[in-house]
Design a protein around this motif. Structure first.
Motif, PDB file in Angstrom:
ATOM      1  N   ASN A 123       0.521  -0.811   0.025  1.00  0.00           N
ATOM      2  CA  ASN A 123      -0.133   0.321   0.434  1.00  0.00           C
ATOM      3  C   ASN A 123       0.778   1.610  -0.255  1.00  0.00           C
ATOM      4  O   ASN A 123       0.556   2.293  -0.513  1.00  0.00           O
ATOM      5  CB  ASN A 123      -0.652   0.099   1.529  1.00  0.00           C
ATOM      6  N   LYS A 124       2.189   0.912  -0.221  1.00  0.00           N
ATOM      7  CA  LYS A 124       3.365   2.217  -0.023  1.00  0.00           C
ATOM      8  C   LYS A 124       3.812   2.036  -1.369  1.00  0.00           C
ATOM      9  O   LYS A 124       4.245   1.527  -1.102  1.00  0.00           O
ATOM     10  CB  LYS A 124       3.790   2.035   1.664  1.00  0.00           C
ATOM     11  N   PHE A 125       4.680   2.929  -2.108  1.00  0.00           N
ATOM     12  CA  PHE A 125       5.271   3.499  -2.180  1.00  0.00           C
ATOM     13  C   PHE A 125       6.952   3.459  -1.846  1.00  0.00           C
ATOM     14  O   PHE A 125       7.223   3.256  -1.370  1.00  0.00           O
ATOM     15  CB  PHE A 125       5.195   4.792  -3.751  1.00  0.00           C
ATOM     16  N   PRO A 126       7.462   1.783  -2.722  1.00  0.00           N
ATOM     17  CA  PRO A 126       8.479   2.124  -2.951  1.00  0.00           C
ATOM     18  C   PRO A 126       9.823   2.855  -2.789  1.00  0.00           C
ATOM     19  O   PRO A 126       9.804   4.135  -3.342  1.00  0.00           O
ATOM     20  CB  PRO A 126       9.296   0.800  -3.393  1.00  0.00           C
ATOM     21  N   GLU A 127      10.649   2.836  -2.006  1.00  0.00           N
ATOM     22  CA  GLU A 127      11.755   4.142  -1.508  1.00  0.00           C
ATOM     23  C   GLU A 127      12.876   3.708  -2.527  1.00  0.00           C
ATOM     24  O   GLU A 127      13.299   2.589  -2.197  1.00  0.00           O
ATOM     25  CB  GLU A 127      11.806   4.236  -0.294  1.00  0.00           C
ATOM     26  N   PHE A 128      13.030   4.107  -3.514  1.00  0.00           N
ATOM     27  CA  PHE A 128      14.509   3.877  -4.291  1.00  0.00           C
ATOM     28  C   PHE A 128      15.503   5.290  -3.694  1.00  0.00           C
ATOM     29  O   PHE A 128      15.787   5.806  -3.441  1.00  0.00           O
ATOM     30  CB  PHE A 128      14.258   4.127  -5.170  1.00  0.00           C
ATOM     31  N   LYS A 129      16.908   4.087  -3.732  1.00  0.00           N
ATOM     32  CA  LYS A 129      18.268   4.768  -2.645  1.00  0.00           C
ATOM     33  C   LYS A 129      19.010   4.333  -4.646  1.00  0.00           C
ATOM     34  O   LYS A 129      19.525   3.260  -4.121  1.00  0.00           O
ATOM     35  CB  LYS A 129      18.573   3.922  -2.038  1.00  0.00           C
TER      36      LYS A 129
END
Length: 140
Positions: A123-129
């Motif tokens: 349900n949450k947008f993924p975080e990209f590093k």
């Protein structure tokens, strides 16, 4: 005679000349023809602009006139159903008339997706590093 023609041409070609009315109806006739020609050109431009504006605004005016009239029974029924569904969706907080079978299928699909794509909160947008690449200052 040549002097009169030159004066006539000079007064008809210069629009701001104070001597334009000194030669009587000849100079006045030429100016009136020019004014009439410009008036006809202006009227044709205005006519085309009004025509274009009316053609563009027919669609808008048709919608406005349609709203002024009472809606068709089918349109009224359709709008009533949309408003009814909207009020039910607000009270349910999600999908309207979703039973326990729907909730069970939704849970199974979420588990499948987590298994396929490595878990995490769906349900949450993924975080990209992104890391900065290191460039060598070597060869010149």
């Amino acid at each position: 005679m040549l002097d009169v023609r030159e004066r006539l041409l000079s007064t008809t070609n210069s629009h701001n000349s104070p001597r334009s009315f000194t030669f009587g109806s000849v100079a006045l006739g030429v100016k009136s023809k020019m004014a009439l020609h410009r008036l006809i050109q202006l009227s044709s431009v205005l006519r085309s602009a009004v025509s274009l504006t009316l053609r563009r605004n027919i669609g808008i005016s048709a919608v406005l006139f349609q709203r002024a009239k009472e809606l068709d029974p089918v349109q009224k029924l359709f709008l009533d159903k949309i408003r009814d569904y909207n009020s039910k969706a607000k009270t349910a907080g999600g999908i309207v008339d979703a039973g326990p079978a729907y909730q069970k299928n939704l849970g199974e699909e979420v588990i499948k997706l987590q298994r396929l794509y490595g878990g995490g909160d769906l349900n949450k947008f993924p975080e990209f590093k992104f890391t900065e690449p290191k460039f060598d200052e070597g060869a010149k």
